[in-house]
Design an enzyme around this catalytic site. Structure first.
Site, PDB file in Angstrom:
ATOM      1  N   GLU A   1      -3.949 -10.381   1.719  1.00  0.00           N
ATOM      2  CA  GLU A   1      -4.777 -10.907   2.905  1.00  0.00           C
ATOM      3  C   GLU A   1      -6.213 -11.199   2.305  1.00  0.00           C
ATOM      4  O   GLU A   1      -7.031 -10.135   1.913  1.00  0.00           O
ATOM      5  CB  GLU A   1      -4.526  -9.651   3.958  1.00  0.00           C
ATOM      6  CG  GLU A   1      -3.391  -9.628   4.905  1.00  0.00           C
ATOM      7  CD  GLU A   1      -3.246  -8.458   5.551  1.00  0.00           C
ATOM      8  OE1 GLU A   1      -2.245  -8.266   6.330  1.00  0.00           O
ATOM      9  OE2 GLU A   1      -4.249  -7.801   5.532  1.00  0.00           O
TER      10      GLU A   1
ATOM     11  N   THR B   1       4.364 -12.504   8.445  1.00  0.00           N
ATOM     12  CA  THR B   1       3.021 -12.184   9.492  1.00  0.00           C
ATOM     13  C   THR B   1       1.938 -12.750   9.053  1.00  0.00           C
ATOM     14  O   THR B   1       1.440 -13.934   9.400  1.00  0.00           O
ATOM     15  CB  THR B   1       3.135 -10.750   9.750  1.00  0.00           C
ATOM     16  OG1 THR B   1       3.065  -9.935   8.401  1.00  0.00           O
ATOM     17  CG2 THR B   1       4.639 -10.202  10.392  1.00  0.00           C
TER      18      THR B   1
ATOM     19  N   THR C   1       8.450  -2.379  -1.629  1.00  0.00           N
ATOM     20  CA  THR C   1       7.500  -2.587  -0.831  1.00  0.00           C
ATOM     21  C   THR C   1       8.063  -3.723   0.276  1.00  0.00           C
ATOM     22  O   THR C   1       8.748  -4.554  -0.324  1.00  0.00           O
ATOM     23  CB  THR C   1       6.425  -3.162  -1.492  1.00  0.00           C
ATOM     24  OG1 THR C   1       6.147  -2.378  -2.632  1.00  0.00           O
ATOM     25  CG2 THR C   1       5.212  -3.088  -0.677  1.00  0.00           C
TER      26      THR C   1
END
Lengths: 411, 411
Positions: free
Chosen positions: A272, A150, A187
């Protein structure tokens, strides 16, 4: 280590398509399927978040009933907080895939990742399932790696080859994750396929052990996902089996754990908008739980992470986080080394020049070593800085809502 | 509520100076003293961080031995992680002030706030102490409020007047805090002076109760300070005393708690580079501890806070944080209202238009109401968004280190 991804081991085929879940323009791969041509033994771990995506519930229930042979995965929508309708969609995906592949529905696992709270756009997925199941091949592993990412900036694939009882065997994997990453769980999504044969209970024990020191030992933003999933299939296609006690068991166990740890580090390195990869190692703790609490406390502190972003070797902020996360810490015993230089001894500053410390933390990767000097236990967490760009990147998911409105899925 | 700050009540005088601790140019007030002309009863709460500033240790020990009549406070240096030398400096500050005011050293408390890990620049403080103690006056309360702030953008003063047993009495206060703010402790520095007489044990109980619902119910960045201190003095200068059971006790208790809650909200509203003031109210919890865990989990989530910064009413991220912070949460029971509109019912989306939700969270202040539908307990936390500017603001404390190097205090 060898080139290749989730289909690197023998007997696995895959396919991936663009369905317009991730981007309505349908230019990015967002739906993937992995299939083992042979029966497998399977193991998996799932998020410990009390809010669990529909796909997590369905996959966990299928895995409890037996082994899986196929995994369908999508990005762009997490199928989380979607109520009974979301569970029905996840079940239907498994049932349709099973029918095409000649399996039972419970032999298919389903993974979703993306925005939380929006209904799955099944009208975009269902018509494409026959095509997805028809065009499977061993050379499409990389497409799966692309279809599950993503906000990741790159595909995450790790594959290894080793010799077990004289035969070449392989472990292949792909993985996704860059935000909503925090320890205390398995995770994100990681899919691992090996062509060794392993008994289900041995595989299960190994996977849980490996997850603890890899995916459960990383944090980017302290936010635990609703969709975290790690699935492992072993199909024996290499014609060799391993079990604890075998001469090569430790070799196989080490290889599988290596794959997990490499993938965990890939996630952190691709966090990120991050600029640093920081290893926080706490030693000299009275218990492993205390070492873990302190390492996680430092790794999650916004002030510590902001200072790393600024290239500031701020040991004062590190010890402040040590102090509020530990339960038994004694300030006057705490030693801190930053990137190999002593920054703090006995809770106070050293004579190390601040310019020297500063120079070391300009590097992209460095280690923070914290010695509590209260015992022999230790724990390591892999983490990142916090950047202004991370916050900016996560300010809004409007685009998903606007798309869902056009699809008639929300208001 | 009346105008005025920490010297609003009768019998309190103060002074503040610029010593060059906060900025070497010595243009900003950074050293302050408050003195009660009459004996007091005193109470206080201190950080629960295991790493405790020297000033916290000294003040706590003084308060344990009896009541205090003077408080010396500085900003620019936290006197934290400064070893035995730091404790000696804090003791010396108290001793010198006590000598000038004719008190015992244990009647003086000391508060410091600022950078952690650098020795206190005593060469800048000590020569100014005679002047600090000499020029005390009742009209310098505002200067104290200025002298204790660091990254705060404004002074934080709250004063109230009420009638107790027919006499006008006052409670005055000043407070600092804008970063390193998180619950589970008595946060930051808050100094409160009243001219009512209250027995020490009654004052103490009241202060602990008040702190729990004010300073222990806020978070900006999830980082607990090493220096958190709340000190209260009551000197009876108004000629009236109150005790539990008196007709006006509840009135006084409510007024003191009001001052604390107002100051707690001031801190949140002045959070470092924040753009939102958000009230997170969790109701329907099976226990108060569960309500608190969930409220704090949501209020500390970087992804939730980033979405508020973007004006995104992202209930999916809110419920994901509910899920990982609660221990007994049941997803299918969770209801979430955002700024008065139903956003989530039974763990899934409502028919509320996303544009309507979005419009509401453009406001600077709004409430997130989370009903766990599992009981009757509740907890409220006051918090902020997380902005790219917060991270940028906290990237580096180089300036302090450079100054300390010039002062010969570090390497």
């Amino acid at each position: 280590m060898i080139d290749g991804g989730v289909t690197a081991a023998s007997g696995y085929v895959a396919n991936a398509l663009s369905c317009g879940i991730k981007k309505p323009e349908a230019t990015r791969l967002d739906l993937a399927l992995i299939y083992s041509e042979l029966p497998t033994t399977s193991a998996g771990t799932f998020t410990t978040n009390r809010v669990r995506a529909a796909c997590v519930r369905v996959s966990e229930s299928h895995l409890r009933r037996g082994n899986i042979r196929a995994i369908i995965a999508n990005s762009g929508n997490a199928n989380a907080c979607t109520g009974a309708a979301g569970v029905a969609v996840a079940r239907k995906e498994c049932a349709v895939v099973a029918k095409h592949l000649g399996l039972k529905a419970a032999e298919v696992a389903v993974c979703s990742t993306g925005v939380i709270g929006l209904p799955m756009p099944m009208m975009r997925i269902e018509p494409r399932l026959p095509e997805l199941c028809a065009d499977l091949s061993a050379d499409k592993g990389h497409n799966v790696a692309s279809a599950i990412i993503t906000s990741d900036t790159r595909e995450k694939e790790v594959a290894v080859e080793l010799t077990i009882k004289g035969k070449k065997v392989r472990i292949g994997s792909c993985c996704k994750g860059a935000g909503m990453i925090s320890p205390c769980m398995a995770t994100m999504i990681c899919l691992i396929c090996t062509d060794v044969a392993v008994a289900r209970e041995d595989l299960d024990a190994l996977v849980h052990e490996g997850v603890e020191k890899s995916f459960n030992s990383i944090t980017i933003d302290g936010d635990m996902s609703t969709n975290d999933t790690c699935l492992v299939m072993a199909n024996g296609a290499a014609g060799v089996s391993v079990a604890p006690g075998d001469a090569d068991w430790e070799k196989f166990a080490a290889a599988l754990k290596f794959v997990m740890l490499e993938q965990a580090k890939h996630i952190v390195q691709d966090g990120e908008r991050v600029t640093k990869f920081v290893t926080v190692r706490v030693v000299g703790a009275p218990t492993h739980a205390e070492a873990k609490r302190v390492a996680e406390g430092v790794a999650k502190s916004n002030l510590v992470k902001s200072s790393w972003n600024g290239g500031d070797p701020n040991w004062g902020r590190i010890i402040h986080a040590v102090g509020y996360s530990g339960r038994r810490v004694r300030e006057e015993k705490v030693d801190i080394d930053i990137a190999g230089l002593p920054a703090c001894r006995g809770g106070a500053q050293t004579t190390t020049k601040s310019d020297d410390l500063r120079e070391r933390v300009q590097a992209r990767e460095f280690e923070i070593l914290i010695n509590l000097n209260m015992g022999a236990e230790e724990h390591t967490v892999y983490t990142t800085d916090l950047s202004p760009e991370y916050v900016d990147f996560n300010r809004s998911e409007y685009a998903y809502w606007n798309q869902a409105k056009q699809d008639g899925l929300t208001h």
